[in-house]
Design a protein around this motif. Structure first.
Motif, short mmCIF file in Angstrom:
data_model
loop_
_atom_site.label_atom_id
_atom_site.label_comp_id
_atom_site.label_asym_id
_atom_site.label_seq_id
_atom_site.Cartn_x
_atom_site.Cartn_y
_atom_site.Cartn_z
N ALA A 113 0.83 -1.21 0.00
CA ALA A 113 0.00 0.00 0.00
C ALA A 113 0.86 1.25 0.00
CB ALA A 113 -0.93 0.00 1.21
N ARG A 114 1.98 1.24 0.74
CA ARG A 114 2.89 2.40 0.74
C ARG A 114 3.47 2.64 -0.65
NH1 ARG A 114 4.77 -0.33 5.42
NH2 ARG A 114 3.81 0.57 7.27
N ARG A 115 3.82 1.56 -1.34
CA ARG A 115 4.36 1.70 -2.70
C ARG A 115 3.31 2.27 -3.65
NH1 ARG A 115 9.28 -0.49 -2.79
NH2 ARG A 115 9.75 -2.14 -1.32
N ARG A 116 2.09 1.75 -3.58
CA ARG A 116 1.02 2.26 -4.46
C ARG A 116 0.73 3.73 -4.14
NH1 ARG A 116 -1.27 -2.76 -3.05
NH2 ARG A 116 -2.68 -1.70 -1.59
N ARG A 117 0.74 4.08 -2.87
CA ARG A 117 0.49 5.47 -2.46
C ARG A 117 1.60 6.38 -2.99
NH1 ARG A 117 2.13 8.58 2.08
NH2 ARG A 117 0.58 10.12 2.68
N ALA A 118 2.83 5.92 -2.89
CA ALA A 118 3.96 6.73 -3.39
C ALA A 118 3.87 6.93 -4.89
CB ALA A 118 5.29 6.07 -3.01
N ILE A 119 3.45 5.90 -5.61
CA ILE A 119 3.27 6.03 -7.05
C ILE A 119 2.20 7.06 -7.35
CG2 ILE A 119 2.45 4.80 -9.11
CD1 ILE A 119 3.92 2.29 -7.93
N HIS A 150 -2.97 18.14 2.18
CA HIS A 150 -2.79 18.59 3.57
C HIS A 150 -1.70 17.78 4.28
CE1 HIS A 150 -6.37 20.99 2.95
NE2 HIS A 150 -6.99 19.90 2.54
N LEU A 151 -0.59 17.61 3.59
CA LEU A 151 0.57 16.90 4.12
C LEU A 151 1.78 17.82 4.07
CD1 LEU A 151 0.11 13.58 2.10
CD2 LEU A 151 -0.39 13.89 4.53
N SER A 152 2.82 17.48 4.79
CA SER A 152 4.05 18.25 4.67
C SER A 152 4.74 17.84 3.37
CB SER A 152 4.99 18.00 5.86
OG SER A 152 5.55 16.71 5.79
N TRP A 153 5.44 18.79 2.77
CA TRP A 153 6.10 18.46 1.50
C TRP A 153 7.21 17.44 1.72
CZ3 TRP A 153 11.20 19.04 0.35
CH2 TRP A 153 11.95 19.88 1.19
N THR A 154 7.83 17.46 2.92
CA THR A 154 8.88 16.48 3.19
C THR A 154 8.31 15.06 3.28
OG1 THR A 154 8.75 16.97 5.55
CG2 THR A 154 10.48 18.08 4.31
N ALA A 155 7.10 14.92 3.84
CA ALA A 155 6.48 13.60 3.91
C ALA A 155 6.20 13.06 2.51
CB ALA A 155 5.19 13.67 4.73
N VAL A 156 5.70 13.93 1.64
CA VAL A 156 5.42 13.52 0.26
C VAL A 156 6.71 13.18 -0.47
CG1 VAL A 156 4.46 14.25 -1.96
CG2 VAL A 156 3.27 14.86 0.18
N LYS A 213 11.43 7.08 -1.17
CA LYS A 213 11.64 5.78 -0.53
C LYS A 213 10.98 4.63 -1.28
CE LYS A 213 11.33 3.37 3.86
NZ LYS A 213 11.04 3.48 5.29
N TYR A 214 9.79 4.87 -1.81
CA TYR A 214 9.01 3.77 -2.35
C TYR A 214 8.92 3.71 -3.87
CZ TYR A 214 7.75 2.81 2.43
OH TYR A 214 7.82 2.51 3.76
N THR A 215 9.49 4.68 -4.58
CA THR A 215 9.42 4.61 -6.04
C THR A 215 10.78 4.45 -6.68
OG1 THR A 215 9.47 7.01 -6.32
CG2 THR A 215 7.29 5.96 -6.16
N THR A 216 11.83 4.44 -5.89
CA THR A 216 13.17 4.22 -6.44
C THR A 216 13.63 2.83 -6.05
OG1 THR A 216 14.17 5.27 -4.52
CG2 THR A 216 13.83 6.65 -6.45
N GLU A 217 14.35 2.21 -6.94
CA GLU A 217 14.83 0.85 -6.70
C GLU A 217 16.04 0.86 -5.80
OE1 GLU A 217 13.19 -1.91 -7.82
OE2 GLU A 217 11.71 -0.44 -8.43
#
Length: 69
Positions: A27-33, A53-59, A65-69
C-alpha cells in the motif's frame, strides 16, 4: 469450543502480522506512485502536499523511498 494452545496462537498471530506488514508495504508503494503521479500532474511535490494537507517532506520522502529501486 476449546482455545488452541498458546504456541499455536502465537504462531498464527506472527503469520498474520507478516501478512499485514506485506500488505502495508504494498500500500505504501502504491500510495507513493500515486503521489508521484500527482506531482507530475500538479507540477511539484509542494503542490501535492498542499492539496493533500501533508508536509512536502512527507510527500517527497514517500516518493523517494518507495518509487526508487
Amino acid at each position: 469450543m476449546e482455545t488452541p494452545p498458546w504456541r499455536d496462537r502465537v504462531r498464527a498471530e506472527d503469520e498474520l502480522l507478516e501478512q499485514l506488514e506485506t500488505q502495508a508495504d504494498e500500500a505504501r508503494r502504491r500510495r507513493a506512485i500515486a503521489l508521484n503521479e500527482g506531482a507530475e500532474e500538479l507540477g511539484s511535490v509542494y503542490a501535492v502536499a498542499k492539496d493533500q494537507h501533508l508536509s512536502w517532506t512527507a510527500v517527497a520522502n514517500a516518493i523517494k523511498k518507495y518509487t526508487t529501486e
